[in-house]
Scaffold this active site. Structure first.
Site, short mmCIF file in Angstrom:
data_model
loop_
_atom_site.label_atom_id
_atom_site.label_comp_id
_atom_site.label_asym_id
_atom_site.label_seq_id
_atom_site.Cartn_x
_atom_site.Cartn_y
_atom_site.Cartn_z
N ASP A 149 35.81 69.04 35.68
CA ASP A 149 35.15 69.21 37.09
C ASP A 149 33.62 69.56 36.82
O ASP A 149 32.66 69.02 37.25
CB ASP A 149 35.87 69.75 37.97
CG ASP A 149 35.15 69.99 39.25
OD1 ASP A 149 34.21 68.99 39.65
OD2 ASP A 149 35.69 70.52 39.98
N SER A 176 40.87 68.82 44.86
CA SER A 176 41.22 70.02 45.21
C SER A 176 41.49 70.28 46.74
O SER A 176 40.83 69.37 47.49
CB SER A 176 40.31 71.13 44.70
OG SER A 176 39.01 70.96 45.44
N HIS A 236 38.27 78.05 34.04
CA HIS A 236 37.48 77.09 34.96
C HIS A 236 36.03 77.65 35.08
O HIS A 236 35.77 78.75 34.89
CB HIS A 236 38.20 77.39 36.34
CG HIS A 236 39.46 76.52 36.53
ND1 HIS A 236 40.59 77.43 36.48
CD2 HIS A 236 39.86 75.43 36.32
CE1 HIS A 236 41.87 76.49 36.81
NE2 HIS A 236 41.39 75.14 36.42
N GLY A 237 35.23 76.87 35.36
CA GLY A 237 33.82 77.15 35.63
C GLY A 237 33.00 76.76 34.63
O GLY A 237 33.50 76.33 33.45
N ASP A 280 44.70 68.62 43.07
CA ASP A 280 44.38 69.46 41.95
C ASP A 280 44.72 70.95 42.46
O ASP A 280 44.14 71.32 43.59
CB ASP A 280 42.99 69.31 41.52
CG ASP A 280 42.58 70.09 40.12
OD1 ASP A 280 43.72 70.26 39.36
OD2 ASP A 280 41.40 70.38 40.14
P1 13P Z 1 36.34 72.72 34.50
O1 13P Z 1 35.79 73.79 35.35
O2 13P Z 1 36.38 73.30 33.03
O3 13P Z 1 35.68 71.45 34.81
O4 13P Z 1 37.82 72.67 34.91
C1 13P Z 1 38.53 71.70 35.80
C2 13P Z 1 39.95 71.81 36.25
O5 13P Z 1 40.51 72.43 35.44
C3 13P Z 1 40.12 71.21 37.40
O6 13P Z 1 41.38 71.50 37.64
O1 G3H Z 2 40.20 73.80 38.87
C1 G3H Z 2 39.38 73.52 40.10
C2 G3H Z 2 38.48 72.73 40.27
O2 G3H Z 2 37.10 72.57 39.43
C3 G3H Z 2 37.94 72.42 41.80
O3 G3H Z 2 37.31 73.13 42.08
O4 G3H Z 2 38.38 74.27 44.24
O5 G3H Z 2 35.99 74.22 43.76
O6 G3H Z 2 36.88 72.12 44.33
P1 G3H Z 2 36.86 73.67 43.78
ZN ZN Z 3 42.09 73.37 36.95
#
Ligand code: 13P
Ligand code: G3H
Ligand code: ZN
Length: 323
Positions: free
Chosen positions: A270, A56, A189-190, A93
C-alpha cells in the site's frame, strides 16, 4: 445480498494454490480512489497478473461501500473489454470485527481478512472461526493473522514477542479453518519500517520463522503484510519537492522476491502506491505552479502508479504472466 460471483470476481483459493506451486506472489494492492484502481487494473492487465484488490475499513469509509462495489464491478467490465481474463479478488484488509466481515461479504467481497492478532490466542481462534463459518457458507475465503507486525516505536524486547510463534500455527489453522495466514517475520506497516543508522543495512526478514511455518503447514497459503519497499526514488522526489520524509525505509526488493518463492502467496503493498502518487503530485505542483486542473496532477500520478505496479509484478512478485 450481492454475490461476488455476479460481479465477475473470484475468491482467493485457486490463485493462492497456483502461486505456491509456481513460486510467485500475488499482489495485494490497496485502493481508496478511482485513479489507484485504474492503475492497478491497467498494470495487471498489461502484465497479465492475477490481483487481490484490497479495501481497508478506512478505505470503505472514505470511498463509500456502495460505490466501491460498483467500482469493482466496473473494473471487471474494463478487464473483459480489454480482452483479458485476469482473476481478481475483492478483499477486506484488516477486518476488525465479525460484523464488518459479514457486511463486506454481503456487499460483494470475495475474500475477507479477520485480524485478531491483537487478541489472546484463544480469542483470536474464536473470532476467526466464527468469521470462517459464515464466510465459507458464501464461498468467500478468509485470511487470519498470528503474530503482530512490529511498529518502529516498539521496544526491541517487545519486537521479539510480536513475531509469529511457529508452534502455534497448526492449532490456529486447524481450529479456525482459515484459508490463508498472515505472519509476522519482521515487516511492519507504513513508510518507517526500520531504524537504520549511517552505514547500517536493513535487518533481514526472519526467514527462519517462515521456513518453520512452512514445515509445519506444508502447502498452506502464507501472507506477508507491510511489504512496501518504500522505494527510495519516491522518497527522494517527495523530499526534493517540498516534502519531509526523513529516514523512510522499507523492505528491500530482493528479500520480497525470496519470500515470493516460498509459501508466501500474497504480498501486501500500500505505502509504495501512496509514495508514488504523492511524489508525482508534488512534482507537478512545484514544476507547474499555475496548474489547477486535478486531471493534470492526478493523471501523471496514475501513470507513475501504473509503472510502479508493473515493476512490482514483473521484477519483485513474479506474478506477471501468471493470470
Ligand atoms: P505497507 O504499508 O508496507 O504498504 O503494507 C500494506 C499492508 O500490509 C496492507 O495490509
Ligand atoms: O495495512 C494497512 C493498509 O495500508 C491500509 O491502511 O487503514 O490507512 O487504509 P489504511
Ligand atoms: Zn497489512
Amino acid at each position: 445480498m450481492h454475490s461476488y460471483k455476479d460481479l465477475g470476481l473470484v475468491n482467493t483459493r485457486d490463485m493462492y494454490s497456483k502461486a505456491i506451486g509456481g513460486k510467485y506472489g500475488i499482489p495485494g494492492y490497496n485502493f481508496n480512489n478511482m485513479e489507484q484502481l485504474q492503475a492497478i487494473i491497467t498494470a495487471c492487465i498489461e502484465t497479465n497478473s492475477p490481483v487481490v484488490l484490497q479495501v481497508s475499513s478506512g478505505a470503505r469509509k472514505y470511498a463509500n461501500q456502495i460505490l466501491l462495489r460498483h467500482m469493482a464491478h466496473g473494473a471487471m467490465d474494463i478487464i473483459k473489454d480489454a480482452g483479458s481474463n485476469i482473476p481478481v479478488a475483492l478483499h477486506l484488509d484488516h477486518g476488525d470485527s465479525y460484523e464488518l466481515c459479514v457486511s463486506c461479504v454481503e456487499s460483494g467481497f470475495s475474500s475477507v481478512m479477520i485480524d485478531g492478532s491483537g487478541l489472546s490466542f484463544e480469542d483470536n481462534i474464536a473470532l476467526t472461526k466464527k468469521v470462517v463459518e459464515y464466510a465459507h457458507k458464501h464461498d468467500v475465503t478468509v485470511e487470519g493473522e498470528l503474530g503482530v507486525l512490529a511498529g518502529i516505536e516498539d521496544e526491541v524486547s517487545h519486537e521479539e514477542t510480536h513475531y509469529t510463534k511457529p508452534e502455534e500455527v497448526e492449532e490456529f489453522v486447524g481450529k479456525t479453518g482459515v484459508d490463508s495466514l498472515a505472519i509476522s517475520i519482521g515487516t511492519s506497516h507504513g513508510a518507517y519500517k526500520f531504524k537504520v543508522g549511517p552505514g547500517e543495512e536493513v535487518p533481514p526478514l526472519r526467514f527462519d520463522i517462515l521456513h518453520e511455518v512452512e514445515k509445519r503447514l506444508p502447502g498452506f497459503s502464507i501472507v506477508l503484510h507491510g511489504a512496501s519497499s518504500v522505494m527510495p526514488e519516491y522518497v527522494e522526489m517527495i523530499n526534493k519537492y517540498g516534502g519531509k520524509m526523513e529516514n523512510a525505509v522499507g523492505v528491500p526488493e530482493d528479500q520480497l522476491r525470496k519470500a515470493a518463492e516460498s509459501a508466501v502467496c500474497k504480498i501486501n503493498i500500500d505505502s509504495d502506491g501512496r509514495l508514488a502518487m504523492t511524489a508525482k503530485i508534488r512534482e507537478v505542483f512545484v514544476t507547474s505552479p499555475k496548474e489547477f486542473d486535478p486531471r493534470k496532477y492526478l493523471g501523471p500520478a496514475r501513470d507513475e502508479l501504473i509503472k510502479m505496479y508493473k515493476h512490482k509484478n514483473e521484477n519483485v512478485l513474479g506474478s506477471a504472466g501468471k493470470a
